[in-house]
Write an enzyme that holds these catalytic residues in place. Structure first.
Site, PDB file in Angstrom:
ATOM      1  N   TRP A   6       0.790  -1.271   0.029  1.00 28.41           N
ATOM      2  CA  TRP A   6       0.015  -0.080   0.014  1.00 28.41           C
ATOM      3  C   TRP A   6       0.963   1.338   0.048  1.00 28.41           C
ATOM      4  CZ3 TRP A   6      -1.464   4.223   3.456  1.00 28.41           C
ATOM      5  CH2 TRP A   6      -0.441   4.101   4.446  1.00 28.41           C
ATOM      6  N   SER A  28     -12.168  13.038  -2.857  1.00 29.33           N
ATOM      7  CA  SER A  28     -13.332  12.818  -2.141  1.00 29.33           C
ATOM      8  C   SER A  28     -12.741  13.341  -0.450  1.00 29.33           C
ATOM      9  CB  SER A  28     -13.504  11.266  -1.943  1.00 29.33           C
ATOM     10  OG  SER A  28     -14.307  10.784  -0.932  1.00 29.33           O
ATOM     11  N   SER A  29     -11.716  12.868   0.202  1.00 30.99           N
ATOM     12  CA  SER A  29     -11.458  13.316   1.166  1.00 30.99           C
ATOM     13  C   SER A  29     -11.089  14.782   1.717  1.00 30.99           C
ATOM     14  CB  SER A  29     -10.152  12.647   1.893  1.00 30.99           C
ATOM     15  OG  SER A  29     -10.390  10.962   1.725  1.00 30.99           O
ATOM     16  N   TYR A  51      -3.124   9.555  12.002  1.00 30.18           N
ATOM     17  CA  TYR A  51      -4.002  10.425  13.161  1.00 30.18           C
ATOM     18  C   TYR A  51      -5.431  10.469  12.227  1.00 30.18           C
ATOM     19  CZ  TYR A  51       0.307   9.961  15.462  1.00 30.18           C
ATOM     20  OH  TYR A  51       1.462   9.757  16.305  1.00 30.18           O
ATOM     21  N   HIS A  89       9.133   6.430   9.640  1.00 32.02           N
ATOM     22  CA  HIS A  89       8.891   5.392   8.634  1.00 32.02           C
ATOM     23  C   HIS A  89      10.162   5.061   7.799  1.00 32.02           C
ATOM     24  CE1 HIS A  89       4.701   5.340   9.745  1.00 32.02           C
ATOM     25  NE2 HIS A  89       4.902   6.567   9.697  1.00 32.02           N
ATOM     26  N   LYS A  97      -5.108  11.744  26.885  1.00 35.01           N
ATOM     27  CA  LYS A  97      -6.293  11.142  26.325  1.00 35.01           C
ATOM     28  C   LYS A  97      -6.681   9.982  27.155  1.00 35.01           C
ATOM     29  CE  LYS A  97      -8.293  12.275  23.409  1.00 35.01           C
ATOM     30  NZ  LYS A  97      -9.245  13.396  22.881  1.00 35.01           N
ATOM     31  N   ARG A 113       7.803  -9.100   6.999  1.00 37.77           N
ATOM     32  CA  ARG A 113       6.476  -8.724   6.393  1.00 37.77           C
ATOM     33  C   ARG A 113       6.375  -9.001   4.886  1.00 37.77           C
ATOM     34  NH1 ARG A 113       5.312  -2.222   6.251  1.00 37.77           N
ATOM     35  NH2 ARG A 113       2.988  -2.854   5.951  1.00 37.77           N
TER      36      ARG A 113
END
Lengths: 304, 532
Positions: free
Chosen positions: B145, B175-176, B263, B309, B337, B456
Site C-alpha cells: 500500500w 473525496s477526502s 492520526y 518510517h 487522552k 512482512r
C-alpha cells in the site's frame, strides 16, 4: 559377571564406538577443510526456531546493545500498560452501576492533569538518553577491517569484496525441492556470504533494480537497498557459525525467496576461503546492473 | 448543556416523498450521505477482511499454495491495505459517522455544502471500482500500500493495474479533500447560537482536527501519486535514479501524507470513545479542554514525525534523533487522552452495555499498541524491528483493534439513532467477546514472530516461524465467526419492530443528537437549538 562389571563393559564398548565415530568425523572434516574453509562455520547455527519469544541470540555487539535497550524500553512500557490495566480493573469493580449507583460530578483536578503530563515526559527522557547512544553506535562504521558491497537484485544478492579484487559473486536461495539435510528451507543459499569473526566489517548496500531490504536479525543490521543510493552498516561477528537474514522490503514476485546466509569463520580460514572462492566462483561472478539471469516465470516455478 | 424547545411532533412533517434515485443517487442530506458512506465502509471492510482471511489461510502452514504465486500475494496485501484504510476506516469514521453526527451535534441543519458532500461520496465510490480493478486486472498491483517506486514503475509493474490503483488514490484523495473542506466550513460557521468552540462536543473537535490534517496531507499524496503516474506513463524521472530522480523522495512525500493519515484514522475514534465513555459512566468528560487540545497537539506534531518510517532508509544520523524525539513526544498528549478517559470512568456509575465494552476494549488495546509504538519510535531498535512482524502487530493493535473497535463502539452507540431500531444486547456482547479473543489471538503472536525476525509481506516462510503463524491464523478464523455474529446483529436490527425513545441511553447522553427523535428525521431541527 557382577552388575557393576556389565555396566563397565558396556560403557567401555560405547566409548570405543564413539571414539571411532569421532575419528571418522574428524578425518572427514580435515579432508573437506582445504576445499571449503567456510565449512568450519557449521559448528554453530544461529537460525530462528519454533515458538520463539525473543530476539535471536546476539551474534554481534550491536545486536547485544539492541537486545539490552529493547528489554529496558519494554520493561518500562510493561509497567505503563500494567498500571493502566490496574486502573481499569479498579474502575470495572468499584465504579460499576450496581456498586456505585450515584456518579460523581468531578471533571477537573489540576494536580492530576499536570502529573499525567510531567511523569510521561520524565519516562520519555529516561528512554531517549540510552536510545541516542545506540543511534550513534549503530552509525559508527569508521575504520572497518574490510568492506563488502552488497547489491540487491530481483531475486538474489550480489556480494563484492572490496579488499579482494575480482571477488564478486551471487547468492541464490536453494529452491524448496533441492533442500539437502542440514540446510534450512527458505534460508539456505547456494553461495553464502563468508566473513571473518572478530573483525569490523562494513556493508555498503545498494540495489540494481527495485528496493530490497538487507536484514540480519541476529546481527542487528538492517538497511534498505536503494537503487542510486548507497547506505552503510557494519557488524562484528562474535563467534564462528552460520547466521541468517532475509530481504525485508517488498521487491516483487520472489520477495520471500532471497535470504541471506552468512558463514563466519576464523580470519585464517577466511583468507583461505577467498583464494578458493577466487578460483572457483568465476562462473558466478556478475557485473553489477546485470538483471536476473533467469526469466521471471521460470524462477517462480523453481522456488515455489 | 441544555436545549430550548424543539417541537418533535413537527419534525415528522419534514419528510419529503422522494424516489429511490433522487434520495440515494442525488442526495444532499447529510444523514443519507452518511448512510451511503457507512454502506461503502461495510463493503470495503467485507472485501478487505476477506483478503486478510485469505492471507492468514496462506500463512497458516509453511509452503502453502492457497495463493497462486508471489505476484498474486503482493496484489492481495496491497489491496488489503488500501481497502482497509481508504474504503473502510475513513468512510466509516469520517464520511459515515462524521456526516451523520457532526451537523446534529453542533445544531446545524445540514453540512455547509450539501452537493459537494454528495460529490465526495461518489468520488470515493468510483475510487472503489478503480482499486478493485487494481487488484483484479492482470497480476494486480503488487507494490504494497506504500507504493514505493521503483517496484511500481513501468518497468517492474507493467500493465494497467498499477495505474488504476494510483488513480483510485486520486479519487479517494479528492473525496477526502472535499469532505474536509465541507467539515471545516460546517464546524467553523454553522454551530448553533451559544455553542462556542469550547462547548463543542469532542467528536466534532476530533473531526475538525482530522479535516485539517486531510486538507494539508492529501495534496502532498496527490503530488506524489501524480509524479508516479508521470514516471510510469510520460517518461519523467522524478523517482528514477537513471534520470537523476530518487526513490527516497517518494518515501518522504508518501510519509508526509502517510503519518498524518494514521492520526486521520485514529482521531475520530478518540472522539467516539470520549462520548461512549462519558455516556455509560453517567459523567461529563474529564478534562474537556485538555482532551480537545491534546487532539490539536497530536495533529500538529503528527506532521513533523514522518521520517520515523524511514529509519533504515537514506536518512542522516541527526535526523534519526530528531524524528525519534518528535515521535516520542506524541506519547504525552496520547497519555492525556488515555488518563482522561480513565478519570471520566473513575467515580462513575458504569453500565457495561455493548458500546462501553468496545470503548474499554479500545482503551486497553490502544495502550498496548501505543506501548509498542514507543518501542518502534527508537531509531536504534527500529534497525532490528523495521518491517518485521513486530511492526505488523503494532499497527494492527492501533488500527484493527483501535480504529475498528471505535467504529463498532460508534455503531452500537448510534445505530438506534440512525436506524430507529436497537441492537440485541446479548448478541452485541457475543460479537464483542468473540472479536476481542479473535483479534488478540491473531495479532499478539505477531510480536513474537517479529522478534524472531520474520519479515512482512511474505507468502512463505522458514519452517521455524510455523508455530505462531498457526496460532495467528486460528485467531483470524475466530474473527470470521465473530463477523458472522455481527451480520446476525445487523439482521436483528433491521428486522426489529421496537420503537426507541429520543434518548435511549438516559442521563449520561447529553449531546444534541439525543434531543431529536430516533431515527433522526430528515430535517433534524425545525428550530435552531440554542445552547446555554
Amino acid at each position: 559377571m557382577t552388575r557393576k562389571g556389565v555396566f563397565v563393559a558396556r560403557l567401555a564398548g560405547w566409548l570405543a564406538v564413539m571414539a571411532v565415530l569421532m575419528w571418522h568425523g574428524g578425518a572427514a572434516w580435515a579432508q573437506s577443510a582445504p576445499q571449503d574453509p567456510a565449512a568450519a562455520a557449521n559448528a554453530y547455527v544461529n537460525a530462528p526456531h519454533d515458538w520463539e519469544l525473543w530476539f535471536p541470540p546476539a551474534g554481534s555487539p550491536m545486536q547485544a546493545k539492541i537486545d539490552w535497550l529493547m528489554k529496558y524500553v519494554l520493561w518500562i512500557m510493561a509497567v505503563v500498560v500494567g498500571f493502566v490495566a490496574i486502573l481499569m480493573a479498579v474502575v470495572i469493580f468499584r465504579f460499576r452501576a450496581r456498586v456505585n449507583p450515584k456518579p460523581s460530578t468531578t471533571t477537573h483536578n489540576t494536580l492530576l492533569e499536570v502529573t499525567w503530563i510531567v511523569v510521561p515526559c520524565l519516562i520519555l527522557v529516561a528512554i531517549i538518553i540510552p536510545s541516542i547512544d545506540l543511534i550513534y553506535y549503530e552509525a559508527d562504521d569508521t575504520n572497518p577491517y574490510m568492506t563488502v558491497t552488497v547489491t540487491g537484485h530481483q531475486w538474489y544478492w550480489e556480494y563484492k569484496y572490496d579488499s579482494v579484487p575480482g571477488l564478486d559473486y551471487t547468492s541464490y536461495m536453494i529452491p524448496d525441492d533441492q533442500i539437502k539435510p542440514g540446510q534450512i528451507r527458505r534460508l539456505s543459499v547456494d553461495h553464502p556470504l563468508v566473513l571473518p569473526v572478530g573483525e569490523k566489517i562494513r556493508f555498503v548496500i545498494s540495489s540494481a533494480d527495485v528496493l530490497h531490504g538487507f536484514y540480519l536479525p541476529s546481527l542487528g543490521v538492517q538497511k534498505y537497498a536503494i537503487p542510486g543510493n548507497t547506505l552503510t552498516s557494519w557488524t562484528i561477528i562474535r563467534k564462528p557459525g552460520t547466521y541468517y537474514g532475509q530481504c525485508n522490503q517488498i521487491c516483487g514476485l520472489n520477495h520471500d525467496a532471497i535470504p541471506i546466509e552468512i558463514k563466519a569463520v576464523p580470519l585464517n580460514d577466511y583468507i583461505a576461503w577467498t583464494k578458493m572462492a577466487l578460483a572457483n566462483y568465476t562462473e558466478n561472478t556478475v557485473t553489477p546492473l546485470l538483471s536476473s539471469p533467469m526469466p521471471r516465470n521460470q524462477l517462480a516455478d523453481a522456488t515455489r | 448543556m441544555s436545549i430550548t424547545a424543539n417541537d418533535h411532533a413537527l419534525a415528522a412533517h419534514g419528510h419529503h416523498h422522494q424516489s429511490f434515485v433522487s434520495r440515494w443517487l442525488m442526495s444532499t442530506n447529510h444523514k443519507d450521505i452518511g448512510t451511503l458512506y457507512i454502506t461503502m465502509a461495510f463493503i470495503g471492510a467485507c472485501v478487505g477482511g476477506t483478503l486478510s482471511v485469505i492471507m492468514r489461510q496462506q500463512l497458516m502452514y509453511p509452503h502453502s499454495h492457497i495463493v497462486a504465486n508471489g505476484d498474486t500475494w503482493n496484489a492481495i496485501i496491497t489491496a488489503h491495505g488500501l481497502l482497509m484504510i481508504f474504503w473502510f476506516v475513513m468512510p466509516a469514521l469520517i464520511g459515515g459517522m462524521g456526516n451523520w453526527f457532526v451537523p446534529m451535534m453542533i445544531g446545524a441543519p445540514d453540512m455547509a455544502f450539501p452537493r459537494l458532500n454528495n460529490m465526495s461520496f461518489w468520488f470515493l465510490a468510483a475510487g472503489f471500482v478503480f482499486v478493485m480493478l487494481g487488484l483484479l486486472l492482470g497480476s494486480g498491483t503488487g507494490a504494497g500500500w506504500t507504493l514505493y517506486p521503483p517496484l511500481d514503475n513501468a518497468q517492474y509493474s507493467p500493465g494497467m493495474a498499477t495505474d488504476f490503483s494510483l488513480f483510485s488514490l486520486h479519487l479517494a484523495g479528492i473525496s477526502s479533500l472535499l469532505g474536509a473542506i465541507n467539515f471545516i466550513a460546517t464546524i467553523l460557521n454553522m454551530r448553533a447560537p451559544g455553542m462556542t468552540m469550547h462547548k463543542m462536543p469532542l467528536f466534532c473537535w476530533a473531526i475538525l482536527v482530522t479535516a485539517f490534517l486531510l486538507l494539508l496531507a492529501i495534496p502532498v499524496l496527490a503530488g506524489a501519486v501524480t509524479m508516479l503516474i508521470m514516471d510510469r506513463n510520460f517518461g519523467t524521472s522524478f523517482f528514477e535514479p537513471s534520470g537523476g530522480g530518487d526513490p527516497v523522495l517518494f518515501q518522504h512525500l508518501f510519509w508526509f501524507f502517510g503519518h498524518p493519515e494514521v492520526y486521520i484514522m485514529i482521531l475520530p475514534a478518540f472522539g467516539i470513545i470520549s462520548h461512549v465513555v462519558s455516556t455509560f459512566s453517567k459523567k461529563p468528560v474529564f478534562g474537556y479542554l485538555g482532551m480537545a487540545y491534546a487532539m490539536v497537539i497530536i495533529g500538529f506534531v503528527g506532521f513533523v514525525v514522518w521520517a520515523h518510517h524511514m529509519f533504515v532508509s537514506a536518512i542522516s544520523t541527526d535526523s534519526k534523533i530528531y524524528f525519534e524525539v518528535a515521535t516520542l513526544i506524541i506519547a504525552v498528549p496520547t497519555g492525556i487522552k488515555v488518563f482522561s478517559w480513565i478519570a471520566t470512568m473513575w467515580g462513575g456509575s458504569i453500565e457495561f452495555k455493548t458500546p462501553m465494552l468496545w470503548a474499554m476494549g479500545f482503551i486497553f488495546l490502544f495502550v498496548i499498541g501505543g506501548a509498542t509504538g514507543v518501542v518502534l519510535a527508537n531509531a536504534g531498535l527500529d534497525q532490528e524491528l523495521h518491517n518485521d512482524y513486530f511492526l505488523i502487530a503494532h499497527f494492527h493493535y492501533v488500527l484493527s483493534m483501535g480504529a475498528a473497535f471505535a467504529i463498532f463502539a460508534g455503531f452500537y452507540y448510534w445505530i438506534g439513532k440512525m436506524s430507529g431500531h436497537q441492537y440485541p444486547e446479548f448478541w452485541g456482547k457475543v460479537h464483542f467477546w468473540t472479536f476481542f479473543i479473535g483479534v488478540n489471538l491473531t495479532f499478539f503472536p505477531m510480536h513474537f514472530l517479529g522478534l524472531a525476525g520474520m519479515p512482512r509481506r511474505y507468502p512463505d516462510y522458514a519452517d521455524a516461524f510455523a508455530g505462531w503463524n498457526y496460532v495467528s491464523s486460528i485467531g483470524s478464523i475466530i474473527s470470521v465467526v465473530s463477523t458472522l455474529v455481527f451480520f446476525y446483529v445487523l439482521v436483528r436490527v433491521f428486522s426489529s419492530k421496537e420503537k426507541l425513545a429520543d434518548n435511549y441511553w438516559g442521563e449520561g447522553a447529553t449531546t444534541l443528537e439525543w434531543a431529536v427523535p430516533s431515527p433522526a428525521p430528515q430535517h433534524t431541527f425545525l428550530e435552531v437549538p440554542v445552547i446555554r
